[in-house]
Scaffold this motif. Structure first.
Motif, mmCIF file in Angstrom:
data_model
loop_
_atom_site.group_PDB
_atom_site.id
_atom_site.type_symbol
_atom_site.label_atom_id
_atom_site.label_comp_id
_atom_site.label_asym_id
_atom_site.label_seq_id
_atom_site.Cartn_x
_atom_site.Cartn_y
_atom_site.Cartn_z
ATOM 1 N N GLY A 158 17.417 14.125 2.204
ATOM 2 C CA GLY A 158 18.407 13.970 1.145
ATOM 3 C C GLY A 158 19.531 13.009 1.467
ATOM 4 O O GLY A 158 20.468 12.856 0.671
ATOM 5 N N ALA A 159 19.462 12.334 2.609
ATOM 6 C CA ALA A 159 20.497 11.379 2.982
ATOM 7 C C ALA A 159 20.282 10.057 2.250
ATOM 8 O O ALA A 159 19.155 9.703 1.892
ATOM 9 C CB ALA A 159 20.477 11.148 4.490
ATOM 10 N N ALA A 160 21.377 9.333 2.034
ATOM 11 C CA ALA A 160 21.304 7.975 1.499
ATOM 12 C C ALA A 160 21.241 7.045 2.704
ATOM 13 O O ALA A 160 22.192 6.962 3.488
ATOM 14 C CB ALA A 160 22.523 7.673 0.647
ATOM 15 N N CYS A 165 15.392 11.279 21.208
ATOM 16 C CA CYS A 165 14.181 11.298 20.402
ATOM 17 C C CYS A 165 14.554 11.481 18.933
ATOM 18 O O CYS A 165 15.670 11.892 18.601
ATOM 19 C CB CYS A 165 13.239 12.408 20.858
ATOM 20 N N ALA A 166 13.620 11.183 18.052
ATOM 21 C CA ALA A 166 13.889 11.248 16.614
ATOM 22 C C ALA A 166 14.272 12.649 16.171
ATOM 23 O O ALA A 166 15.203 12.825 15.366
ATOM 24 C CB ALA A 166 12.665 10.759 15.844
ATOM 25 N N GLU A 167 13.599 13.671 16.695
ATOM 26 C CA GLU A 167 13.863 15.034 16.240
ATOM 27 C C GLU A 167 15.269 15.481 16.601
ATOM 28 O O GLU A 167 15.925 16.194 15.825
ATOM 29 C CB GLU A 167 12.832 15.998 16.836
ATOM 30 N N ALA A 168 15.759 15.076 17.768
ATOM 31 C CA ALA A 168 17.115 15.451 18.169
ATOM 32 C C ALA A 168 18.150 14.836 17.223
ATOM 33 O O ALA A 168 19.129 15.491 16.841
ATOM 34 C CB ALA A 168 17.378 15.006 19.605
ATOM 35 N N CYS A 217 21.548 15.237 12.024
ATOM 36 C CA CYS A 217 21.697 14.854 10.610
ATOM 37 C C CYS A 217 21.668 16.081 9.705
ATOM 38 O O CYS A 217 22.411 16.162 8.718
ATOM 39 C CB CYS A 217 20.574 13.892 10.210
ATOM 40 N N ARG A 218 20.821 17.038 10.049
ATOM 41 C CA ARG A 218 20.769 18.276 9.239
ATOM 42 C C ARG A 218 22.115 18.996 9.292
ATOM 43 O O ARG A 218 22.560 19.590 8.293
ATOM 44 C CB ARG A 218 19.674 19.197 9.764
#
Length: 244
Positions: free
Chosen positions: A23-25, A232-235, A240-241
Protein backbone atom coordinates in the motif's frame (compact mmCIF):
# COMPACT_ATOMS: atom_id res chain seq x y z
CA UNK A 1 3.81 6.05 3.29
CA UNK A 2 5.97 7.36 0.48
CA UNK A 3 9.16 5.50 -0.38
CA UNK A 4 11.97 6.20 -2.83
CA UNK A 5 13.81 3.17 -4.18
CA UNK A 6 17.04 3.62 -6.13
CA UNK A 7 17.11 0.54 -8.30
CA UNK A 8 18.15 -0.91 -11.64
CA UNK A 9 18.71 -4.33 -10.07
CA UNK A 10 16.69 -7.53 -9.72
CA UNK A 11 16.45 -6.93 -5.96
CA UNK A 12 15.16 -3.41 -6.45
CA UNK A 13 12.46 -4.52 -8.86
CA UNK A 14 11.19 -7.26 -6.60
CA UNK A 15 11.35 -5.10 -3.49
CA UNK A 16 9.55 -2.13 -5.06
CA UNK A 17 6.66 -4.36 -6.18
CA UNK A 18 6.40 -5.98 -2.76
CA UNK A 19 6.40 -2.57 -1.09
CA UNK A 20 3.70 -1.23 -3.44
CA UNK A 21 1.62 -4.32 -2.69
CA UNK A 22 1.66 -3.28 0.98
CA UNK A 23 0.00 0.00 0.00
CA UNK A 24 2.99 2.35 -0.12
CA UNK A 25 3.42 4.98 -2.83
CA UNK A 26 6.75 4.03 -4.39
CA UNK A 27 9.00 6.10 -6.63
CA UNK A 28 11.63 3.96 -8.33
CA UNK A 29 14.69 5.81 -9.64
CA UNK A 30 16.66 4.18 -12.45
CA UNK A 31 19.60 5.65 -14.33
CA UNK A 32 18.83 4.38 -17.83
CA UNK A 33 16.02 3.57 -20.24
CA UNK A 34 17.05 -0.08 -19.99
CA UNK A 35 16.51 0.08 -16.23
CA UNK A 36 13.04 1.52 -16.79
CA UNK A 37 12.26 -1.18 -19.35
CA UNK A 38 13.26 -3.91 -16.91
CA UNK A 39 11.33 -2.28 -14.05
CA UNK A 40 8.13 -2.31 -16.07
CA UNK A 41 4.84 -0.94 -14.83
CA UNK A 42 2.99 -1.84 -11.67
CA UNK A 43 0.22 -0.26 -9.64
CA UNK A 44 1.51 2.06 -6.94
CA UNK A 45 4.90 2.55 -8.60
CA UNK A 46 6.15 5.64 -10.41
CA UNK A 47 9.38 5.21 -12.37
CA UNK A 48 11.79 8.13 -12.69
CA UNK A 49 14.44 7.66 -15.39
CA UNK A 50 17.77 9.50 -15.57
CA UNK A 51 20.77 10.19 -13.37
CA UNK A 52 20.15 12.66 -10.54
CA UNK A 53 22.64 15.13 -9.14
CA UNK A 54 22.97 15.72 -5.39
CA UNK A 55 20.40 18.53 -5.27
CA UNK A 56 17.84 16.57 -7.29
CA UNK A 57 18.31 13.51 -5.09
CA UNK A 58 17.90 15.54 -1.91
CA UNK A 59 14.78 17.31 -3.24
CA UNK A 60 13.24 13.96 -4.19
CA UNK A 61 13.94 12.46 -0.77
CA UNK A 62 12.46 15.41 1.11
CA UNK A 63 9.07 14.15 -0.11
CA UNK A 64 9.71 10.58 1.05
CA UNK A 65 9.35 8.78 4.37
CA UNK A 66 11.91 6.13 3.52
CA UNK A 67 14.88 5.74 1.16
CA UNK A 68 16.00 2.33 -0.05
CA UNK A 69 19.28 2.01 -1.94
CA UNK A 70 18.97 -1.12 -4.09
CA UNK A 71 21.74 -0.25 -6.53
CA UNK A 72 24.41 -2.73 -7.64
CA UNK A 73 26.99 -3.83 -5.02
CA UNK A 74 29.78 -2.25 -7.11
CA UNK A 75 27.96 1.08 -7.59
CA UNK A 76 29.95 2.67 -4.76
CA UNK A 77 29.64 6.26 -5.98
CA UNK A 78 25.87 5.95 -6.37
CA UNK A 79 25.53 4.51 -2.87
CA UNK A 80 27.71 7.26 -1.41
CA UNK A 81 25.59 9.94 -3.10
CA UNK A 82 22.27 8.37 -2.10
CA UNK A 83 23.34 8.00 1.52
CA UNK A 84 24.50 11.63 1.61
CA UNK A 85 21.26 12.86 0.03
CA UNK A 86 19.20 10.89 2.55
CA UNK A 87 21.17 12.48 5.37
CA UNK A 88 20.68 15.95 3.90
CA UNK A 89 16.94 15.34 3.50
CA UNK A 90 16.62 13.83 6.98
CA UNK A 91 14.99 10.67 5.67
CA UNK A 92 15.48 7.12 6.95
CA UNK A 93 17.99 5.21 4.80
CA UNK A 94 18.30 1.46 4.16
CA UNK A 95 20.75 -0.44 1.95
CA UNK A 96 19.26 -3.46 0.18
CA UNK A 97 22.30 -5.59 -0.63
CA UNK A 98 22.53 -8.99 -2.31
CA UNK A 99 24.71 -11.57 -0.53
CA UNK A 100 28.29 -12.02 -1.66
CA UNK A 101 29.45 -15.23 -3.33
CA UNK A 102 31.96 -17.78 -2.13
CA UNK A 103 34.84 -17.48 -4.59
CA UNK A 104 36.17 -20.75 -6.02
CA UNK A 105 39.66 -21.90 -5.06
CA UNK A 106 42.20 -20.69 -7.58
CA UNK A 107 40.41 -17.42 -8.31
CA UNK A 108 42.69 -14.45 -8.92
CA UNK A 109 41.21 -11.55 -6.95
CA UNK A 110 42.09 -7.90 -7.48
CA UNK A 111 40.93 -4.65 -5.92
CA UNK A 112 40.42 -2.85 -9.23
CA UNK A 113 40.26 -3.36 -12.98
CA UNK A 114 43.65 -1.69 -13.40
CA UNK A 115 45.23 -4.37 -11.23
CA UNK A 116 43.56 -7.15 -13.22
CA UNK A 117 44.83 -5.60 -16.46
CA UNK A 118 48.38 -5.44 -15.08
CA UNK A 119 48.15 -9.13 -14.13
CA UNK A 120 47.06 -10.01 -17.68
CA UNK A 121 49.83 -8.01 -19.32
CA UNK A 122 52.14 -10.44 -21.07
CA UNK A 123 49.94 -13.47 -20.40
CA UNK A 124 48.82 -14.96 -23.73
CA UNK A 125 45.22 -15.87 -24.46
CA UNK A 126 41.85 -14.31 -25.16
CA UNK A 127 40.01 -12.48 -22.40
CA UNK A 128 36.26 -12.28 -21.80
CA UNK A 129 35.53 -9.04 -19.97
CA UNK A 130 32.30 -9.33 -17.99
CA UNK A 131 32.93 -6.26 -15.86
CA UNK A 132 30.75 -3.74 -17.68
CA UNK A 133 31.48 -1.14 -20.34
CA UNK A 134 32.65 1.46 -17.80
CA UNK A 135 35.69 -0.68 -16.91
CA UNK A 136 36.95 -0.95 -20.51
CA UNK A 137 39.46 1.95 -20.29
CA UNK A 138 41.36 0.04 -17.59
CA UNK A 139 42.27 -2.61 -20.16
CA UNK A 140 43.47 -0.15 -22.83
CA UNK A 141 47.09 -1.34 -22.54
CA UNK A 142 46.14 -4.85 -23.66
CA UNK A 143 45.83 -5.83 -27.32
CA UNK A 144 42.23 -5.10 -28.41
CA UNK A 145 42.19 -8.28 -30.52
CA UNK A 146 42.45 -10.34 -27.29
CA UNK A 147 39.52 -8.62 -25.62
CA UNK A 148 35.94 -9.88 -25.83
CA UNK A 149 33.77 -7.47 -23.81
CA UNK A 150 30.33 -8.71 -22.83
CA UNK A 151 28.27 -5.54 -22.57
CA UNK A 152 24.62 -4.57 -22.47
CA UNK A 153 22.95 -4.37 -25.90
CA UNK A 154 22.65 -0.59 -25.80
CA UNK A 155 24.10 2.27 -27.81
CA UNK A 156 26.21 3.24 -24.78
CA UNK A 157 27.64 -0.27 -24.49
CA UNK A 158 28.59 -0.54 -28.15
CA UNK A 159 29.96 3.02 -28.19
CA UNK A 160 32.22 2.25 -25.23
CA UNK A 161 33.61 -0.78 -27.07
CA UNK A 162 34.23 1.27 -30.21
CA UNK A 163 35.98 3.98 -28.18
CA UNK A 164 38.24 1.28 -26.71
CA UNK A 165 39.18 0.09 -30.20
CA UNK A 166 37.54 -3.31 -29.77
CA UNK A 167 37.00 -5.09 -33.13
CA UNK A 168 33.27 -5.36 -33.80
CA UNK A 169 33.55 -9.14 -34.22
CA UNK A 170 34.73 -9.32 -30.58
CA UNK A 171 31.78 -7.44 -29.05
CA UNK A 172 29.32 -9.67 -27.20
CA UNK A 173 26.24 -7.48 -26.72
CA UNK A 174 23.87 -9.46 -24.51
CA UNK A 175 21.85 -8.94 -21.37
CA UNK A 176 22.34 -11.44 -18.55
CA UNK A 177 22.28 -13.24 -16.29
CA UNK A 178 23.53 -16.17 -18.36
CA UNK A 179 23.25 -19.92 -17.91
CA UNK A 180 26.27 -22.12 -17.36
CA UNK A 181 25.70 -23.64 -20.80
CA UNK A 182 25.74 -20.28 -22.55
CA UNK A 183 28.92 -19.25 -20.74
CA UNK A 184 30.57 -22.49 -21.82
CA UNK A 185 29.50 -21.93 -25.42
CA UNK A 186 30.99 -18.42 -25.42
CA UNK A 187 34.27 -19.61 -23.87
CA UNK A 188 34.61 -22.26 -26.54
CA UNK A 189 33.45 -20.06 -29.42
CA UNK A 190 36.04 -17.36 -28.70
CA UNK A 191 38.77 -19.64 -27.26
CA UNK A 192 38.74 -17.75 -23.97
CA UNK A 193 41.65 -18.26 -21.56
CA UNK A 194 40.72 -15.65 -18.93
CA UNK A 195 37.39 -14.42 -17.55
CA UNK A 196 37.38 -11.08 -15.74
CA UNK A 197 34.20 -10.48 -13.78
CA UNK A 198 32.64 -8.97 -10.69
CA UNK A 199 30.91 -10.86 -7.92
CA UNK A 200 27.35 -10.19 -9.01
CA UNK A 201 25.99 -12.77 -6.59
CA UNK A 202 23.33 -15.35 -7.34
CA UNK A 203 21.05 -12.93 -9.17
CA UNK A 204 23.96 -11.79 -11.33
CA UNK A 205 24.81 -15.31 -12.48
CA UNK A 206 28.22 -15.46 -10.77
CA UNK A 207 28.01 -19.17 -9.90
CA UNK A 208 27.15 -20.07 -13.49
CA UNK A 209 30.18 -18.15 -14.74
CA UNK A 210 32.46 -19.76 -12.17
CA UNK A 211 31.31 -23.31 -12.96
CA UNK A 212 31.66 -22.71 -16.69
CA UNK A 213 35.17 -21.34 -16.22
CA UNK A 214 36.19 -24.38 -14.20
CA UNK A 215 34.76 -26.78 -16.77
CA UNK A 216 36.56 -25.04 -19.65
CA UNK A 217 39.87 -24.47 -17.89
CA UNK A 218 39.41 -20.69 -17.95
CA UNK A 219 41.25 -18.66 -15.31
CA UNK A 220 38.67 -16.82 -13.19
CA UNK A 221 39.67 -13.26 -12.31
CA UNK A 222 37.39 -11.42 -9.88
CA UNK A 223 37.31 -7.74 -9.03
CA UNK A 224 36.98 -7.63 -5.26
CA UNK A 225 33.55 -6.62 -4.03
CA UNK A 226 33.45 -3.39 -1.99
CA UNK A 227 33.07 -3.99 1.74
CA UNK A 228 29.62 -2.80 2.72
CA UNK A 229 26.90 -3.50 5.25
CA UNK A 230 23.37 -4.09 4.02
CA UNK A 231 20.03 -5.65 4.80
CA UNK A 232 17.81 -8.27 3.21
CA UNK A 233 14.52 -7.34 1.55
CA UNK A 234 12.34 -8.91 4.24
CA UNK A 235 14.00 -6.94 7.03
CA UNK A 236 13.39 -3.66 5.20
CA UNK A 237 9.82 -4.66 4.34
CA UNK A 238 9.18 -5.33 8.02
CA UNK A 239 10.32 -1.79 8.82
CA UNK A 240 7.99 -0.50 6.09
CA UNK A 241 5.07 -2.37 7.64
CA UNK A 242 5.79 -0.54 10.90
CA UNK A 243 5.65 2.80 9.10
CA UNK A 244 2.44 2.13 7.20
Amino acid sequence: MKAAVFSGTTEGRGFSRALAALGAAVTVCVATELGAEEQGRAEGITVRTGRLDAEEMTALLRNADLCVDATHPYATEATRNIRAAAGAAGVEYHRLLRPASTLPAGSAVFAAADDAAAYLQGKPGNILLATGAKELPAFAALEPERLYPRVLPTVAGITACEAAGIPHRNIVAMQGPFTEELNIALFRQFRIAFLVTKDGGATGGFAEKARAAEQCGVQLIVLRRPVEQGECAEAILQRCRELL
